[in-house]
Design a protein around this motif. Structure first.
Motif, mmCIF file in Angstrom:
data_model
loop_
_atom_site.group_PDB
_atom_site.id
_atom_site.type_symbol
_atom_site.label_atom_id
_atom_site.label_comp_id
_atom_site.label_asym_id
_atom_site.label_seq_id
_atom_site.Cartn_x
_atom_site.Cartn_y
_atom_site.Cartn_z
ATOM 1 N N ASP A 42 0.827 -1.210 0.000
ATOM 2 C CA ASP A 42 0.000 0.000 0.000
ATOM 3 C C ASP A 42 0.859 1.257 0.000
ATOM 4 O O ASP A 42 0.425 2.320 0.443
ATOM 5 N N ASP A 43 2.106 1.139 -0.481
ATOM 6 C CA ASP A 43 3.002 2.289 -0.505
ATOM 7 C C ASP A 43 2.495 3.358 -1.464
ATOM 8 O O ASP A 43 1.694 3.089 -2.348
ATOM 9 N N SER A 44 3.008 4.549 -1.294
ATOM 10 C CA SER A 44 2.605 5.692 -2.112
ATOM 11 C C SER A 44 3.029 5.539 -3.565
ATOM 12 O O SER A 44 4.107 5.029 -3.854
ATOM 13 N N VAL A 45 2.164 6.001 -4.443
ATOM 14 C CA VAL A 45 2.459 6.057 -5.870
ATOM 15 C C VAL A 45 2.132 7.470 -6.336
ATOM 16 O O VAL A 45 1.107 8.044 -5.957
ATOM 17 N N LEU A 46 3.038 8.027 -7.135
ATOM 18 C CA LEU A 46 2.818 9.347 -7.715
ATOM 19 C C LEU A 46 2.713 9.201 -9.223
ATOM 20 O O LEU A 46 3.398 8.383 -9.819
ATOM 21 N N VAL A 47 1.860 10.001 -9.815
ATOM 22 C CA VAL A 47 1.789 10.079 -11.267
ATOM 23 C C VAL A 47 2.153 11.516 -11.632
ATOM 24 O O VAL A 47 1.547 12.458 -11.118
ATOM 25 N N PHE A 48 3.169 11.662 -12.458
ATOM 26 C CA PHE A 48 3.569 12.967 -12.981
ATOM 27 C C PHE A 48 3.014 13.069 -14.394
ATOM 28 O O PHE A 48 3.210 12.157 -15.202
ATOM 29 N N ILE A 49 2.339 14.161 -14.669
ATOM 30 C CA ILE A 49 1.823 14.417 -16.014
ATOM 31 C C ILE A 49 2.280 15.806 -16.412
ATOM 32 O O ILE A 49 2.206 16.744 -15.611
ATOM 33 N N GLU A 50 2.725 15.921 -17.643
ATOM 34 C CA GLU A 50 3.201 17.219 -18.146
ATOM 35 C C GLU A 50 2.708 17.414 -19.576
ATOM 36 O O GLU A 50 2.800 16.517 -20.394
ATOM 37 N N GLN A 51 2.149 18.580 -19.811
ATOM 38 C CA GLN A 51 1.881 18.989 -21.183
ATOM 39 C C GLN A 51 2.897 20.074 -21.477
ATOM 40 O O GLN A 51 2.941 21.105 -20.802
ATOM 41 N N GLU A 52 3.730 19.805 -22.471
ATOM 42 C CA GLU A 52 4.868 20.655 -22.803
ATOM 43 C C GLU A 52 4.503 22.141 -22.805
ATOM 44 O O GLU A 52 3.570 22.567 -23.468
ATOM 45 N N ASP A 53 5.254 22.902 -22.037
ATOM 46 C CA ASP A 53 5.147 24.359 -21.968
ATOM 47 C C ASP A 53 3.803 24.899 -21.493
ATOM 48 O O ASP A 53 3.554 26.091 -21.610
ATOM 49 N N ALA A 54 2.920 24.049 -20.957
ATOM 50 C CA ALA A 54 1.616 24.542 -20.553
ATOM 51 C C ALA A 54 1.313 24.303 -19.068
ATOM 52 O O ALA A 54 0.963 25.233 -18.357
ATOM 53 N N TRP A 55 1.438 23.072 -18.593
ATOM 54 C CA TRP A 55 1.087 22.759 -17.215
ATOM 55 C C TRP A 55 1.685 21.409 -16.829
ATOM 56 O O TRP A 55 2.105 20.635 -17.666
ATOM 57 N N PHE A 56 1.718 21.156 -15.506
ATOM 58 C CA PHE A 56 2.082 19.843 -14.993
ATOM 59 C C PHE A 56 1.140 19.493 -13.853
ATOM 60 O O PHE A 56 0.484 20.367 -13.282
ATOM 61 N N ALA A 57 1.078 18.208 -13.553
ATOM 62 C CA ALA A 57 0.258 17.738 -12.440
ATOM 63 C C ALA A 57 0.986 16.628 -11.711
ATOM 64 O O ALA A 57 1.778 15.891 -12.295
ATOM 65 N N VAL A 58 0.706 16.548 -10.422
ATOM 66 C CA VAL A 58 1.166 15.442 -9.593
ATOM 67 C C VAL A 58 -0.084 14.856 -8.949
ATOM 68 O O VAL A 58 -0.876 15.578 -8.344
ATOM 69 N N VAL A 59 -0.260 13.556 -9.123
ATOM 70 C CA VAL A 59 -1.375 12.843 -8.499
ATOM 71 C C VAL A 59 -0.771 11.828 -7.542
ATOM 72 O O VAL A 59 0.130 11.082 -7.915
ATOM 73 N N ARG A 60 -1.252 11.825 -6.318
ATOM 74 C CA ARG A 60 -0.740 10.901 -5.305
ATOM 75 C C ARG A 60 -1.830 9.901 -4.936
ATOM 76 O O ARG A 60 -2.966 10.279 -4.648
#
Length: 187
Positions: A42-60
Motif C-alpha cells: 500500500d506504498d505511495s504512488v505518484l503520477v507525474f503528467i506534463e503537457q509541454e510548456d503549458a502545465w504539470f500535475a502530480v497525483v498521489r
C-alpha cells in the motif's frame, strides 16, 4: 502538444519510475487504478503528467485512499484532454467559477507563507489572468500532497509559478523526492 506521464512507485529500495501511456485513462478512477497497479503493498504512488510548456500535475495515490491532485495551472489543464480529467474532479465541470475560489485559496495560503503576511488579491490582475469560461490561471488542488516527502506546499506552488517550465518543475520535484536520476532515465 506533447504529453509526458510517469508513474513513481515508492518501494523499500527507493522510487521505481516508469513512463506510462494515458490513452485508456478517461476518469480519475482509471488513473488511480493505473497507479495502484504499480504500487508495492500500500506504498505511495505518484503520477507525474506534463503537457509541454503549458502545465504539470502530480497525483498521489496511497493504497485505497482517494487520490490527491495538484495542477500547476488549472485553466491550462482544463483546456486539455488529460488535464480535464484532473480539473473535472477538483471542480464542477459545469461551473468554472469554482476554479477561481480554489485557485485563490491556494494562492492566498501560499503567498501568505512565502511573504510571512496576508495576501491581498488584486481584482484587476485576476481578470487579466482568467482563462476560458472564467477559469483562473494558476495552481489548483492539494499543494500539501508531497509535504511528508520533504517538499513543502510553498515550494511546490513556487515551482508552478509564472514563467515555470513544467518539465523542469517535475525534474526538481523528483530531485527533492530522491527520484531525479530515475525520472531522467525514462524521459
Amino acid at each position: 502538444m506533447a504529453y509526458f506521464a510517469a508513474v513513481l512507485a515508492r518501494t523499500n529500495a527507493g522510487w521505481d519510475v516508469s513512463e506510462t501511456e494515458l490513452d485508456d485513462v478517461e476518469t480519475l478512477a482509471d488513473l488511480a487504478d493505473l497507479a495502484r497497479e504499480a504500487a508495492q503493498d500500500d506504498d505511495s504512488v505518484l503520477v507525474f503528467i506534463e503537457q509541454e510548456d503549458a502545465w504539470f500535475a502530480v497525483v498521489r495515490v496511497d493504497g485505497e485512499d482517494d487520490p490527491r491532485i495538484f495542477v500547476s495551472d488549472g485553466a491550462a489543464a482544463a483546456r486539455s484532454s488529460y488535464g480535464s480529467v484532473l480539473t473535472d474532479e477538483l471542480i464542477d465541470a459545469e461551473d468554472f467559477d469554482d476554479l477561481d475560489a480554489l485557485v485563490a485559496d491556494v494562492e492566498d495560503d501560499d503567498e501568505s507563507a512565502l511573504d510571512g503576511g496576508s495576501a491581498e488579491a488584486d481584482d484587476d490582475e485576476d481578470e487579466e489572468d482568467a482563462g476560458p469560461l472564467g477559469a483562473q490561471a494558476g495552481p489548483l488542488g492539494d499543494s500539501d500532497l508531497l509535504a511528508d516527502f520533504g517538499l513543502a506546499a510553498r515550494e511546490l506552488v513556487a515551482l508552478a509559478g509564472e514563467g515555470a517550465v513544467p518539465g523542469d518543475a517535475l525534474a526538481e520535484i523528483a530531485e527533492a523526492l530522491g527520484a531525479g536520476e530515475v525520472l531522467e532515465a525514462v524521459r
